[in-house]
Design a protein around this motif. Structure first.
Motif, mmCIF file in Angstrom:
data_model
loop_
_atom_site.group_PDB
_atom_site.id
_atom_site.type_symbol
_atom_site.label_atom_id
_atom_site.label_comp_id
_atom_site.label_asym_id
_atom_site.label_seq_id
_atom_site.Cartn_x
_atom_site.Cartn_y
_atom_site.Cartn_z
ATOM 1 N N ASP A 1 -11.820 0.895 1.950
ATOM 2 C CA ASP A 1 -10.880 1.034 3.053
ATOM 3 C C ASP A 1 -11.633 1.278 4.360
ATOM 4 O O ASP A 1 -12.775 1.754 4.346
ATOM 5 C CB ASP A 1 -9.966 2.231 2.752
ATOM 6 N N GLU B 1 0.853 -1.191 0.000
ATOM 7 C CA GLU B 1 0.000 0.000 0.000
ATOM 8 C C GLU B 1 0.887 1.238 0.000
ATOM 9 O O GLU B 1 1.822 1.339 0.795
ATOM 10 C CB GLU B 1 -0.914 0.012 1.230
ATOM 11 N N ASN C 1 -4.213 4.999 -2.020
ATOM 12 C CA ASN C 1 -5.386 5.613 -1.382
ATOM 13 C C ASN C 1 -5.864 6.803 -2.205
ATOM 14 O O ASN C 1 -5.065 7.653 -2.614
ATOM 15 C CB ASN C 1 -5.023 6.103 0.020
ATOM 16 N N LYS D 1 -10.992 -3.718 3.023
ATOM 17 C CA LYS D 1 -9.906 -3.664 3.987
ATOM 18 C C LYS D 1 -10.515 -3.405 5.364
ATOM 19 O O LYS D 1 -11.047 -2.314 5.628
ATOM 20 C CB LYS D 1 -8.908 -2.561 3.614
ATOM 21 N N GLU E 1 -7.863 2.489 -3.200
ATOM 22 C CA GLU E 1 -8.581 2.342 -1.936
ATOM 23 C C GLU E 1 -9.420 3.603 -1.669
ATOM 24 O O GLU E 1 -8.903 4.715 -1.691
ATOM 25 C CB GLU E 1 -7.586 2.127 -0.789
ATOM 26 N N GLU F 1 -6.372 -5.180 8.548
ATOM 27 C CA GLU F 1 -5.319 -4.233 8.870
ATOM 28 C C GLU F 1 -5.023 -4.218 10.367
ATOM 29 O O GLU F 1 -5.786 -4.739 11.177
ATOM 30 C CB GLU F 1 -5.758 -2.823 8.470
HETATM 31 CA CA CA Z 1 -5.604 2.548 2.845
#
Ligand code: CA
Ligand code: C2E
Ligand code: CA
Length: 775
Positions: A667, A549, A607, A688, A637, A724
């Motif tokens: 996300d 990421e 992101n 996520k 994301e 995460e």
């Molecule tokens: Ca992220």
């Protein structure tokens, strides 16, 4: 003859008027006694005298002035004729009879009639006395002419002085003021020559056959008509001037009272009548009137109907109507102004006061509070997640929510408090004279009112709001107090839904810091000084690196700034779009190095902000990055934290990008605004799961169960699941044993690192797996 204007005759001078009347009637009686029946034999003067007097009296000349003017009658010229052709007693008798008939056939009040009868007969007698005295025996001599002229002056003087005295008694002012008016001399100048015309008629009558008198009728009638025309013309011009002034003034009158007052004043001025009334009923018999429209109410402007030298009843009524129209116009203008002012001061959607009124009332409240030693509080309210409501249900529904909310808010506050709409989904409540308990109570009421929900297209929508409170201090003005409440609200937003924060100076300072930082960030973005750190994402079972990421990094004045902070600033200032472009470009550049590690396919997740999806150039930048990455996968994301605005533009963009082979990840899954129902409609491939959901899975059974069901949901929707925030081995163990989450990310495995670190990690990872590194 001069007459007292009828409207000036009030009860105060009544006695005087009656005395004058008695004198006149006594003189009439004496004359009557002295008339020898033979003297009244058939003769032209006797037959025509009375009707002539009545007719001529109807055509007076008006010399205008402030008090209403002097009317000069020419009927006394007939008196002169009679005095010079008949026996004096007979002449005076006919004259008196003429005066009586004239007065009794007018529409004046009876006191006016009585006074005028008295004055007319008395003045006639005085004129007779002067004529006889000065003329002596001789007729047809220059002396007789002088006598006639003096008699005319005597007549005028008697009438004029008596009238002036009557008016003076009536109005309680000095006689002199009424004797020396503008126009007095002009009146005498017209009067005397006219009376000598009567003498001329007498001379003709004595020497020529009686019929030749008809010749005199021509100039007489011409004069009378001309006089009347001039009088009327002047009166019309005067009225026009008054009307014009009234119309001009009506444009500037500030309120209804002023309009009504001006209407009465102007009517009096216009008609020269004192008794003009404004009432709700139309005119009755012997009255004239005009209707005045004032919105729903109707007034009538009413005066007495009076036939007068200067005007007719019809002309008076027309004048009233013109004034009534002017006033109606003024009322319409006022109503329009009121409406405009209301519109300018109120929010058109909810009809709540707007910022302008709020600031006014705030200023006023502050002044009062300072005087009374009380405190003013301002509550600044901002709805949480209102934008998605607008996007999902349409603007009409959003408006309905705001309208419903406005009335809810009003029912939550005390009567003296002001609820205002500041724009969008921002409202404010002004508490005049409040304490912390009251404000808190109201805020709780508002929150529970919001929780009860607002019905939108048949669905009950529960809402929440964040709020800031600012207490008025000694140095605060309205603007600064509003700004403080606003800043406190921002702080509350940052703390999460339904929070309320009371303003403190530190909040203002941190806001200031943010402003300064925003400036520096703008410069950093422009200079591409934003760096990218990469955090590997690994397969849960094997620990192998499957991707990374990309995370933005910024050093401000030498020290790193928390991404939460500068990303927040970038979102608020719109800078996020440019910042995102910089990140994408850097990722594209770094992709070449990653690709060089042949045989390894390392996908990169970037992101993005929802704002970027709306920016026109975004698809091209994504396409360029995809190209640079070769075969490796790009994932974008999108955070669920602020709610995802799913309008058609965003959906269309996502599909377009999806068709480039790019995947989307949701996300921070599990903490956001929305339910999972929308996932089915979106081109989404990955969820996520937020670190807050994995935080206690190794310590708390319920956390473990929750995480398990969240991953199950993801999988049942056919989505890949990344968990995460894995910091401890025990967390990873739980994950492996109890869930089917395919991928993990966390400090336990790898921290975010610059590109060289990522390259080294990937090489090590591949080596451990027994694959040959390229270099
Ligand atoms: Ca992220
Ligand atoms: P995120 O997208 O959820 O990124 C993961 C964040 O979790 C990163 O924080 C990362 O350093 C942190 N993290 C990773 N493993 C752990 C762990 O085991 N424990 C804990 N406590 N944290 C862990 P970071 O780098 O501070 O970024 C914060 C947020 O800023 C990101 O959250 C993302 O929403 C946003 N952000 C970062 N870079 C960008 C960017 O380029 N564009 C946009 N739009 N947002 C970005
Ligand atoms: Ca996240």
């Amino acid at each position: 003859m001069p007459r007292v204007p009828a409207h000036l005759r009030t009860s105060a001078g009544w006695l005087f008027d009656m005395a004058v009347c008695c004198v006149g009637l006594t003189l009439f009686a004496v004359t009557l006694a002295g008339v020898h029946p033979d003297g009244l034999s058939f003769s032209l003067p006797v037959l025509l005298g009375v009707p002539l007097i009545v007719v001529v009296a109807r055509f007076p000349m008006v010399v205008d002035n402030r008090d209403g003017g002097i009317e000069v009658g020419f009927d006394s010229s007939i008196l002169m004729f009679l005095l010079c052709t008949l026996d004096p007693e007979v002449a005076l008798f006919i004259w008196s009879l003429g005066v009586l008939v004239t007065q009794l056939t007018t529409s004046k009040r009876w006191t006016s009639k009585a006074f005028n009868i008295g004055v007319g007969i008395t003045a006639g007698a005085v004129a007779e006395g002067v004529l006889l005295l000065v003329r002596g025996d001789g007729t047809g001599t220059p002396r007789e002419l002088v006598a006639v002229m003096l008699a005319a002056v005597a007549y005028f003087a008697t009438d004029y002085v008596t009238s002036a005295v009557s008016v003076a008694i009536d109005s309680g002012t000095g006689v002199r003021r009424h004797l020396w008016q503008r126009g007095t001399l002009l009146a005498v100048a017209c009067f005397v020559p006219f009376d000598t015309l009567g003498y001329l008629a007498a001379v003709v009558y004595r020497s020529e056959p009686a019929w030749t008198l008809i010749l005199l009728a021509v100039p007489l009638v011409t004069l009378l008509i001309a006089t009347r025309a001039v009088t009327r013309g002047r009166e019309n011009a005067r009225r026009l001037t008054v009307l014009f002034a009234a119309a001009v003034r009506a444009q500037t009158l500030p309120d209804r009272e002023a309009v009504l007052e001006a209407l009465i004043d102007d009517s009096r001025e216009l008609l020269h009548l004192k008794r003009v009334a404004l009432r709700s009923t139309p005119p009755g018999r012997l009255e004239i009137g005009a209707e005045v429209n004032d919105g729903d109410a109707t007034h009538w402007l009413v005066a007495r109907a009076m036939e007068r030298a200067r005007s007719t009843i019809a002309a008076d009524e027309e004048a009233l109507k013109a004034l009534a129209a002017v006033a109606s116009d003024a009322f319409a203008r006022l109503a329009l102004t009121e409406e405009t002012v209301h519109l300018a001061r109120h929010d058109p959607l909810t009809d709540l006061p707007n910022r302008g009124i709020l600031l006014d009332r705030l200023t006023h409240a502050q002044t009062l509070a300072r005087r009374h030693g009380s405190r003013v509080a301002l509550l600044f309210i901002d709805l949480d997640g209102f934008k998605p409501v607008n996007d999902r249900y349409g603007h009409a529904a959003g408006d309905a929510v705001l309208v419903g909310l406005a009335s809810r808010l009003q029912s939550c506050v005390r009567e003296a408090d002001t609820v205002a709409r500041l724009g969008g989904d921002e409202f404010a409540v002004l508490f005049e004279d409040a304490d912390a308990v009251v404000v808190e109570l109201v805020w709780e009421r508002i929150l529970s009112a919001l929780e009860q929900g607002v019905a939108v297209t048949g669905q009950l929508l529960r809402l929440s709001a964040s709020a800031g409170i600012a207490w008025g201090g000694a140095d605060d003005n309205a603007e600064s107090l509003l700004r403080k409440a606003d800043l406190a609200m921002y702080e509350a937003k940052a703390r999460g839904k339904g929070a309320v924060v009371v303003y403190e100076d530190s909040i203002g300072r941190s806001r200031l810091d943010r402003l300064i930082m925003a400036d520096d960030l703008r410069r950093a973005v422009a200079n591409r000084e934003i760096e990218v750190a990469y955090q590997p994402i690994v397969a849960t079972g094997t620990g192998r690196i499957v991707g990374a990421e990309a995370l933005a990094r910024w050093r401000h004045n030498g020290s790193p700034v928390s991404p939460e902070l500068f990303i927040g600033i970038a979102e608020d200032s719109g800078l996020i779009v440019e910042l995102g472009e910089v990140i994408l470009a850097k990722v594209a550049a770094d992709a070449a190095a990653l690709r060089a590690l042949a045989g390894s396919s390392v996908g990169i997740a970037v992101n993005i902000s929802a704002r970027q999806l709306r920016s026109p150039g975004f698809v091209d930048s994504v396409a360029a990055t995809v190209k640079a990455m070769g075969g490796s996968e790009l994932t974008l994301e999108i955070t669920e934290r602020q709610g995802i605005d799913l309008d058609t533009v965003v959906l269309e963009r996502m599909r377009e990008i999806s068709s480039l082979g790019v995947r989307f990840a949701i996300d921070d899954f599990g903490v956001g605004f929305s339910s999972i129902s929308y996932l089915a409609d979106l081109p989404v491939h990955v969820i996520k799961v937020d670190a807050s959901l994995s935080q206690f899975i190794d310590a708390d059974e319920r956390s473990k169960a929750l995480l398990r069901s969240v991953t199950l949901i993801g999988q049942s929707l056919g989505l890949e699941v990344v968990v995460e925030g894995i910091e401890r081995q025990t967390q990873l163990d739980v994950l492996r044993e109890h869930t089917d989450a395919q991928y993990v990310q966390g400090y336990l495995l790898y921290r975010p690192m610059p590109l060289p670190g990522l390259l080294a990690a990937v090489r090590d990872d591949r080596a451990a797996a027994g694959l040959a590194p390229v270099s």
